[in-house]
Design a protein around this motif. Structure first.
Motif, PDB file in Angstrom:
ATOM      1  N   PHE A  83      38.940  38.677  47.621  1.00 55.97           N
ATOM      2  CA  PHE A  83      38.112  37.509  47.887  1.00 55.97           C
ATOM      3  C   PHE A  83      37.292  37.074  46.681  1.00 55.97           C
ATOM      4  CE2 PHE A  83      39.101  38.856  52.175  1.00 55.97           C
ATOM      5  CZ  PHE A  83      39.271  37.645  52.828  1.00 55.97           C
ATOM      6  N   THR A  84      37.189  37.933  45.677  1.00 60.53           N
ATOM      7  CA  THR A  84      36.454  37.544  44.467  1.00 60.53           C
ATOM      8  C   THR A  84      37.245  36.569  43.613  1.00 60.53           C
ATOM      9  OG1 THR A  84      37.294  39.379  43.119  1.00 60.53           O
ATOM     10  CG2 THR A  84      35.319  39.794  44.455  1.00 60.53           C
ATOM     11  N   ARG A  85      38.512  36.341  43.971  1.00 59.18           N
ATOM     12  CA  ARG A  85      39.352  35.382  43.237  1.00 59.18           C
ATOM     13  C   ARG A  85      39.800  34.312  44.224  1.00 59.18           C
ATOM     14  NH1 ARG A  85      43.835  39.174  41.737  1.00 59.18           N
ATOM     15  NH2 ARG A  85      44.796  37.356  40.768  1.00 59.18           N
ATOM     16  N   PRO A  86      38.984  33.301  44.475  1.00 60.30           N
ATOM     17  CA  PRO A  86      39.280  32.299  45.504  1.00 60.30           C
ATOM     18  C   PRO A  86      40.600  31.583  45.243  1.00 60.30           C
ATOM     19  CG  PRO A  86      37.020  32.088  44.740  1.00 60.30           C
ATOM     20  CD  PRO A  86      37.697  33.047  43.813  1.00 60.30           C
ATOM     21  N   SER A  87      41.215  31.115  46.333  1.00 64.64           N
ATOM     22  CA  SER A  87      42.447  30.360  46.222  1.00 64.64           C
ATOM     23  C   SER A  87      42.547  29.409  47.406  1.00 64.64           C
ATOM     24  CB  SER A  87      43.642  31.303  46.154  1.00 64.64           C
ATOM     25  OG  SER A  87      44.800  30.620  45.704  1.00 64.64           O
TER      26      SER A  87
END
Length: 329
Positions: free
Chosen positions: A118-122
Motif C-alpha cells: 500500500f505504500t506504492r499506490p496504484s
C-alpha cells in the motif's frame, strides 16, 4: 491481509449497485476482515436534491451485509461533478490502508489472499485514451503531462513507459479511476483534491482547451499517485497487474457490458452471490438487475460476443447490444 474498502452510495442507480457490490464481496471474499465503508454525500447547497440512500430494502441489505454507511460533506464538487465524490469521500476512512472501488464493480475472488504494497499506490489500467485530446497544432502529450506533473512537483520522465512510442497516449501515466489504493487515505485525499482543483481552477495554458467533464478525476489521479510514490500495477505500483479488473474484481459499469465482456469466472461469481433469496428479493427491484441477473437478457447478451475476440472499441459492443434490445442503464 487487512485493509478497508470504500465505495460511494447515494440515491438512484448507486444505491442498487452498492447492494450488488456488498453481496459479491461477502459471498466471494469471506476471509476478508476489513471494513466496508459506503460514503454517502450529505444534503447541502451543492446538491439540489437529497443525495442520501433512502430508507428501504437496499439500505437494510447493505447494513445486513456489514456495510457502514458514513456521511461526508461536499466542499468542492457535488451534483455538477459527482465523480468528485470519490475524492471527497476519502475523508470517511480511518487512518489505515484502503482500496477504493467504483460502486459499479463486483468482487469475484478472495481479497484476503492478496499481497498489496500500500505504500506504492496504484490504480486501474482499464482505460482508453480519453484525455487529453490532442489538437493538430496544439501541445502534445509531453507538453501537457509534463507541465501537470511539474505543477505537483513531479518529473514526467519518471512516469514514462518506454515500451510505447513518443507521443502515444499509453506511454504516459494515465488511469481509469475505477479503483485505486493507498496507505494513508488523508494523504491520498489531499493529493487527489489538490491536483483536481489545480486542473480545474488554475489550469496551465497547455490545457485551457481541454474538456474536463467527465475526465477531471482521471486527469488528476496520475498526478496524485506519482506524488505519493506509486505508479502502474506491476511496475511502480504495489500490486500485480491483472488482480483488480482481472482475477479478483470486475468493473462492469453497466450490467449489459458485464455479461458481454466479463470472463467466465466473474459471471459465475456474480451468479452465485446473487442467488440467495435475501439478496435476490432486494436486487430484483432494480430493472437492469432483474432483466440481466434473473431473466434471460444476461445469457442473450453473453451469447452475442466471443470474449477472446471482443471489438477493440467499447462503443461497438454498446451499439450491438442496443440493436439487439439488450441495453439497459
Amino acid at each position: 491481509m487487512t485493509f478497508n474498502i470504500l465505495i460511494i452510495g447515494q440515491k438512484g442507480r448507486l444505491t442498487h449497485e452498492a447492494a450488488l457490490f456488498a453481496a459479491t464481496l461477502r459471498h466471494n471474499s469471506p476471509g476478508w476482515s476489513g471494513r466496508l465503508i459506503v460514503a454517502e454525500p450529505e444534503p447541502g447547497d451543492r446538491w439540489p436534491d437529497d443525495p442520501r440512500i433512502p430508507d428501504g430494502p437496499q439500505r437494510d441489505l447493505l447494513t445486513d451485509l456489514g456495510a457502514e454507511i458514513v456521511p461526508f460533506r461536499n466542499w468542492h464538487f457535488g451534483h455538477y461533478y459527482p465523480q468528485g465524490n470519490k475524492i471527497e469521500g476519502l475523508v470517511t476512512l480511518p487512518d489505515e490502508p484502503f482500496v477504493f472501488f467504483d460502486t459499479d464493480t463486483v468482487i469475484t475472488a478472495e481479497l484476503a489472499d492478496l499481497d498489496i504494497d500500500f505504500t506504492r499506490p496504484s490504480a486501474s489500467m482499464k482505460r482508453e485514451g480519453t484525455w487529453p485530446e490532442i489538437e493538430l497544432y496544439g501541445p502534445g502529450y509531453n507538453d501537457i503531462w509534463g507541465v501537470l506533473h511539474a505543477r505537483r512537483g513531479g518529473r514526467l520522465e519518471d512516469t514514462i513507459d518506454e515500451s510505447w512510442p513518443d507521443e502515444y497516449w499509453r506511454r504516459y501515466l494515465y488511469f481509469n479511476a475505477g479503483w485505486f489504493f493507498g496507505a494513508n487515505p488523508r494523504a491520498f485525499h489531499d493529493a487527489f483534491r489538490d491536483a483536481a482543483l489545480m486542473i480545474r481552477d488554475d489550469p496551465p495554458e497547455e490545457i485551457v482547451c481541454q474538456t474536463l467533464d467527465p475526465w477531471l478525476d482521471q486527469a488528476a489521479l496520475p498526478l496524485a499517485i506519482h506524488e505519493l510514490g506509486g505508479g502502474r500495477p506491476g511496475d511502480k505500483g504495489g500490486i500485480a497487474d491483472g488482480v483488480f479488473d482481472g482475477s479478483h474484481s470486475f468493473h462492469y459499469r453497466f450490467l449489459p457490458l458485464m455479461f458481454a465482456t466479463a470472463p467466465d469466472h466473474a459471471v459465475e461469481a456474480v451468479t452465485a452471490a446473487t442467488a440467495p433469496n435475501p439478496v435476490k428479493k432486494v436486487l430484483k427491484d432494480y430493472e437492469p438487475f432483474k432483466r440481466f441477473l434473473y431473466q434471460p437478457k444476461g445469457a442473450k447478451a453473453r451469447a452475442l460476443f466471443d470474449r477472446a475476440d471482443l471489438p477493440p472499441k467499447e462503443q461497438a459492443i454498446r451499439n450491438r447490444l442496443k440493436r439487439e434490445g439488450l441495453w439497459l442503464r
